[in-house]
Write a protein that holds these residues in place. Structure first.
Motif, mmCIF file in Angstrom:
data_model
loop_
_atom_site.group_PDB
_atom_site.id
_atom_site.type_symbol
_atom_site.label_atom_id
_atom_site.label_comp_id
_atom_site.label_asym_id
_atom_site.label_seq_id
_atom_site.Cartn_x
_atom_site.Cartn_y
_atom_site.Cartn_z
ATOM 1 N N UNK A 135 1.097 -1.368 0.151
ATOM 2 C CA UNK A 135 -0.110 -0.028 0.043
ATOM 3 C C UNK A 135 0.763 1.274 -0.076
ATOM 4 N N UNK A 136 0.407 2.262 -0.938
ATOM 5 C CA UNK A 136 1.096 3.382 -0.870
ATOM 6 C C UNK A 136 0.240 4.476 -1.025
ATOM 7 N N UNK A 137 0.679 5.696 -0.345
ATOM 8 C CA UNK A 137 -0.426 6.866 -0.551
ATOM 9 C C UNK A 137 0.325 8.055 -1.111
ATOM 10 N N UNK A 138 -0.297 8.874 -1.975
ATOM 11 C CA UNK A 138 0.132 10.145 -2.461
ATOM 12 C C UNK A 138 -0.958 11.487 -2.383
ATOM 13 N N UNK A 139 -0.416 12.539 -1.936
ATOM 14 C CA UNK A 139 -1.454 13.530 -1.765
ATOM 15 C C UNK A 139 -0.941 14.694 -2.488
ATOM 16 N N UNK A 140 -1.699 15.616 -2.851
ATOM 17 C CA UNK A 140 -1.395 16.610 -3.795
ATOM 18 C C UNK A 140 -2.471 17.773 -3.272
ATOM 19 N N UNK A 141 -2.234 18.979 -3.358
ATOM 20 C CA UNK A 141 -3.212 20.263 -3.398
ATOM 21 C C UNK A 141 -2.852 20.935 -4.619
ATOM 22 N N UNK A 142 -3.993 21.220 -5.337
ATOM 23 C CA UNK A 142 -4.057 22.138 -6.710
ATOM 24 C C UNK A 142 -4.754 23.380 -6.528
ATOM 25 N N UNK A 143 -4.531 24.408 -7.131
ATOM 26 C CA UNK A 143 -5.210 25.555 -7.228
ATOM 27 C C UNK A 143 -6.672 25.415 -7.921
ATOM 28 N N UNK A 144 -7.626 25.705 -7.362
ATOM 29 C CA UNK A 144 -8.945 25.663 -7.967
ATOM 30 C C UNK A 144 -9.067 26.699 -8.949
#
Length: 222
Positions: free
Chosen positions: A9-18
């Motif tokens: 199991x792996x996890x990736x997070x990302x925050x993007x401009x709306x």
């Protein structure tokens, strides 16, 4: 999964401009998608990857080579992984995404469920998995098969194409159009007209304020 090996199991997070004028498109070959409209001003992405392999080092290498791909094309923000990679590399990907309330979305998924809430205009294609949507502000278009569909509180019209599944709709403010085969359809509190074309579809409708146009075969209507 039918592959042999251990699941890593792996996890990736990302925050993007709306960008308010953009819709959000998510394309997923195998896994679950959950998109929720909130008070956030950004798009927050949490991707969980499940990779089956006999060797952890090889699973780590596959994970490192499959980051979230983001593209901005015309008026769309597209999130995806490479489909051929997902198919061949024994990967299941589950997306959990927070977006601003009323965000327009387009979903292409298979082999997993889709759950949507507090969004704008919504277009979903999902095969071999269920679909649930609630508090949709605008038109809702669904194409699904081999997974049940549950819809609540939609301010616009609903267009549903469904095979081998049950369909439940409640509190729909716009018109409803359904093409369906093999399963049951339950409708309640529909404010406008309903047009249904069914085959092997059992239909039950109550509190439909508009005109009900039904054509079905081999099952009961109530």
């Amino acid at each position: 999964f039918l592959f042999l090996g251990k699941e890593y199991n792996y996890q990736e997070t990302l925050t993007l401009e709306n960008q308010p004028d953009e819709d959000l498109q998510v394309r997923n070959f195998r896994g679950r998608i959950v998109i929720t409209g909130t008070d956030t001003q950004e798009i927050q992405v949490n991707l969980k990857k499940y990779i089956i392999h006999r060797n952890k080092d090889e699973a780590d290498r596959i994970e490192a080579g499959t980051p979230i791909r983001t593209d901005r094309v015309k008026d769309s923000l597209i999130l995806q992984m490479d489909r051929d990679t997902s198919r061949k590399r024994r990967i299941r990907t589950d997306w959990e995404i927070l977006v601003p309330h009323g965000k327009d979305v387009i979903i292409h998924n298979s082999y997993g469920s889709v759950k949507l809430s507090s969004l704008g205009k919504t277009d979903v294609m999902n095969h071999y998995g269920g679909i649930s949507a609630e508090d949709i502000e605008g038109l809702l278009n669904i194409d699904g098969s081999y997974g049940n569909i549950a819809i609540q509180r939609v301010s616009g019209s609903c267009f549903i194409n469904s095979r081998h599944a049950s369909v439940k709709l409640e509190n729909i403010q716009g018109n409803v159009q359904i093409r369906h085969s093999y399963g049951t359809i339950r409708m309640k509190k529909i404010s406008r007209d309903v047009t249904l074309e069914g085959s092997h579809s059992e239909v039950k409708a109550e509190a439909v304020k508009g005109t009900l146009y039904l054509e079905t075969s081999y099952r009961n209507i109530a």
